[in-house]
Design a protein around this motif. Structure first.
Motif, PDB file in Angstrom:
ATOM      1  N   VAL A 147      36.195  48.328  67.754  1.00 22.71           N
ATOM      2  CA  VAL A 147      36.903  49.372  68.503  1.00 22.71           C
ATOM      3  C   VAL A 147      38.376  49.001  68.641  1.00 22.71           C
ATOM      4  CG1 VAL A 147      37.066  50.569  70.715  1.00 22.71           C
ATOM      5  CG2 VAL A 147      34.825  50.034  69.749  1.00 22.71           C
ATOM      6  N   PHE A 148      38.626  47.735  68.986  1.00 25.53           N
ATOM      7  CA  PHE A 148      39.994  47.236  69.099  1.00 25.53           C
ATOM      8  C   PHE A 148      40.709  47.389  67.755  1.00 25.53           C
ATOM      9  CE2 PHE A 148      43.458  44.302  69.129  1.00 25.53           C
ATOM     10  CZ  PHE A 148      43.813  44.087  70.458  1.00 25.53           C
ATOM     11  N   ALA A 149      40.033  46.985  66.695  1.00 25.57           N
ATOM     12  CA  ALA A 149      40.631  47.033  65.350  1.00 25.57           C
ATOM     13  C   ALA A 149      40.964  48.467  64.934  1.00 25.57           C
ATOM     14  CB  ALA A 149      39.689  46.387  64.336  1.00 25.57           C
ATOM     15  N   LYS A 150      40.108  49.413  65.319  1.00 25.49           N
ATOM     16  CA  LYS A 150      40.330  50.810  64.946  1.00 25.49           C
ATOM     17  C   LYS A 150      41.596  51.353  65.606  1.00 25.49           C
ATOM     18  CE  LYS A 150      38.064  55.339  64.949  1.00 25.49           C
ATOM     19  NZ  LYS A 150      36.830  56.086  65.307  1.00 25.49           N
ATOM     20  N   ILE A 151      41.767  51.080  66.908  1.00 29.98           N
ATOM     21  CA  ILE A 151      42.965  51.546  67.618  1.00 29.98           C
ATOM     22  C   ILE A 151      44.198  50.823  67.093  1.00 29.98           C
ATOM     23  CG2 ILE A 151      44.108  51.682  69.859  1.00 29.98           C
ATOM     24  CD1 ILE A 151      41.886  53.667  69.575  1.00 29.98           C
ATOM     25  N   GLU A 152      44.067  49.518  66.823  1.00 27.80           N
ATOM     26  CA  GLU A 152      45.192  48.745  66.295  1.00 27.80           C
ATOM     27  C   GLU A 152      45.650  49.331  64.958  1.00 27.80           C
ATOM     28  OE1 GLU A 152      46.304  44.054  65.770  1.00 27.80           O
ATOM     29  OE2 GLU A 152      44.290  44.701  65.206  1.00 27.80           O
ATOM     30  N   LYS A 153      44.690  49.711  64.098  1.00 28.08           N
ATOM     31  CA  LYS A 153      45.013  50.306  62.798  1.00 28.08           C
ATOM     32  C   LYS A 153      45.715  51.656  62.996  1.00 28.08           C
ATOM     33  CE  LYS A 153      42.831  51.637  58.387  1.00 28.08           C
ATOM     34  NZ  LYS A 153      43.217  53.045  58.335  1.00 28.08           N
TER      35      LYS A 153
END
Length: 201
Positions: A147-153
């Motif tokens: 989830v963190f990675a998706k928002i960061e992307k």
């Protein structure tokens, strides 16, 4: 070193892995402790919160801080907390801050984080705070929060302020629902600030 001085520390310094949760910061996978479990530990030792231990004389203040990135100036409101932590053996002063976000239970989260910080000074979850659970993202056992990675992307690909505003809304929704931790939400909001600073307008 006196074994008596280390008695409390040695009693509370080890954290079961199931009472921890990883979060990503840059290229490092760090670990945070379950703060409710910390509360349970302290209650078992000293009794109910507020009777013989806890925070007292809480004083809140909102201050505006200025910063800049790539020549762009921006500001943010910070909520400051000064308090005293007391327990049967002593009392000590403690201060903490967090970015102020209206409607996001900032006061509650700041108080909880400050209590956790004070307990850490006495050894609660010392192995977590000393980094014994941490490791690089590249390690085989590291599993970044998707989830963190998706928002960061999404933030890295943002081209308008509306894109960033969408990310902020999602971050707040996820923090409120417990999908991400308060620490992860703070990290993502920092990324939002950095993305805004890089906007050409």
């Amino acid at each position: 070193m006196s074994s008596e001085n280390m008695e409390l520390w040695n009693k509370v310094c080890k954290t079961p892995e199931e009472r921890t949760k990883p979060f990503q910061k840059g290229r490092k996978e760090l670990t945070e402790i379950n703060q409710q479990w910390q509360l349970q530990q302290a209650t078992e030792i000293w009794g109910p919160y507020g009777k013989d231990w806890g925070l007292k004389n809480l004083r809140f203040e909102v201050i505006e801080v200025q910063d800049s990135a790539d020549g762009v100036q921006y500001s943010a409101n910070m909520l400051m907390l000064n308090a005293e932590f007391f327990y049967p053996q002593a009392t000590f002063a403690i201060a903490n801050d967090a970015q102020l976000r209206v409607g996001q239970d900032c006061v509650k989260m700041l108080v909880t984080n400050t209590r956790s910080k004070a307990l850490s000074w006495l050894g609660f979850g010392a192995d977590v705070f000393m980094g014994e659970f941490d490791g690089p993202i590249e390690s085989a056992s590291a599993k970044p929060d998707p989830v963190f990675a998706k928002i960061e992307k999404r933030l890295k690909e943002a081209t308008t302020l509306e894109d960033i505003a969408w990310c902020r809304t999602k971050i707040e929704e996820m923090a409120e629902s417990g999908t991400i931790t308060a620490i992860a939400a703070d990290q993502l909001h920092d990324l939002c600030n950095a993305a805004e600073a890089e906007m050409p307008f």
